[in-house]
Design a protein around this motif. Sequence first.
Motif, PDB file in Angstrom:
ATOM      1  N   UNK A 174       0.827  -1.210   0.000  1.00 46.30           N
ATOM      2  CA  UNK A 174       0.000   0.000   0.000  1.00 46.30           C
ATOM      3  C   UNK A 174       0.863   1.263   0.000  1.00 46.30           C
ATOM      4  N   UNK A 175       2.004   1.219   0.690  1.00 50.14           N
ATOM      5  CA  UNK A 175       2.919   2.363   0.711  1.00 50.14           C
ATOM      6  C   UNK A 175       3.517   2.609  -0.671  1.00 50.14           C
ATOM      7  N   UNK A 176       3.810   1.526  -1.386  1.00 49.42           N
ATOM      8  CA  UNK A 176       4.358   1.644  -2.738  1.00 49.42           C
ATOM      9  C   UNK A 176       3.325   2.308  -3.651  1.00 49.42           C
ATOM     10  N   UNK A 177       2.082   1.866  -3.552  1.00 48.98           N
ATOM     11  CA  UNK A 177       1.024   2.445  -4.381  1.00 48.98           C
ATOM     12  C   UNK A 177       0.770   3.906  -4.027  1.00 48.98           C
ATOM     13  N   UNK A 178       0.774   4.231  -2.742  1.00 43.10           N
ATOM     14  CA  UNK A 178       0.528   5.610  -2.318  1.00 43.10           C
ATOM     15  C   UNK A 178       1.597   6.557  -2.844  1.00 43.10           C
ATOM     16  N   UNK A 179       2.852   6.132  -2.824  1.00 42.34           N
ATOM     17  CA  UNK A 179       3.925   7.028  -3.250  1.00 42.34           C
ATOM     18  C   UNK A 179       3.913   7.255  -4.757  1.00 42.34           C
ATOM     19  N   UNK A 180       3.317   6.351  -5.507  1.00 35.98           N
ATOM     20  CA  UNK A 180       3.303   6.472  -6.972  1.00 35.98           C
ATOM     21  C   UNK A 180       1.977   7.003  -7.504  1.00 35.98           C
ATOM     22  N   UNK A 181       1.097   7.428  -6.619  1.00 40.38           N
ATOM     23  CA  UNK A 181      -0.203   7.973  -7.011  1.00 40.38           C
ATOM     24  C   UNK A 181      -0.918   7.020  -7.959  1.00 40.38           C
ATOM     25  N   UNK A 203       0.069   6.335 -11.088  1.00 37.91           N
ATOM     26  CA  UNK A 203       0.956   5.886 -12.166  1.00 37.91           C
ATOM     27  C   UNK A 203       1.167   4.374 -12.189  1.00 37.91           C
ATOM     28  N   UNK A 204       1.068   3.742 -11.023  1.00 44.59           N
ATOM     29  CA  UNK A 204       1.387   2.319 -10.891  1.00 44.59           C
ATOM     30  C   UNK A 204       0.214   1.583 -10.262  1.00 44.59           C
ATOM     31  N   UNK A 205      -0.021   0.376 -10.749  1.00 46.82           N
ATOM     32  CA  UNK A 205      -1.070  -0.466 -10.180  1.00 46.82           C
ATOM     33  C   UNK A 205      -0.545  -1.863  -9.928  1.00 46.82           C
ATOM     34  N   UNK A 206      -1.252  -2.592  -9.077  1.00 45.58           N
ATOM     35  CA  UNK A 206      -0.911  -3.984  -8.801  1.00 45.58           C
ATOM     36  C   UNK A 206      -1.895  -4.856  -9.563  1.00 45.58           C
TER      37      UNK A 206
END
Length: 72
Positions: free
Chosen positions: A44-51, A53-56
Amino acid sequence: MRKTVLQWIAMAERPLTVEEMQYTIATEEGVPFDPNSIILPQKDDILKCCDSFVGIYNNEDSETLEFTHLTV
C-alpha cells in the motif's frame, strides 16, 4: 521511493512482482544484504507514493507492479 519504483518498472524486461520491488526498495547500495534484518515497505505504501501511475495486477500466481497506462 517513488523514483526507485518508477525507474525499476520502466527498465524491467518483465513485470516485477510486489515482493521483488519490496526488496529492491529496502536494499541500500554499499550495505551488506541481510534479509532477516531489513524492513520491507508495505505494498500500500508503494502504491501511495506512486499515485495513479502504478497499479498492482494479479498475473497467474503472483502480483505484479505495472504502469496503469501506456503514456506513463
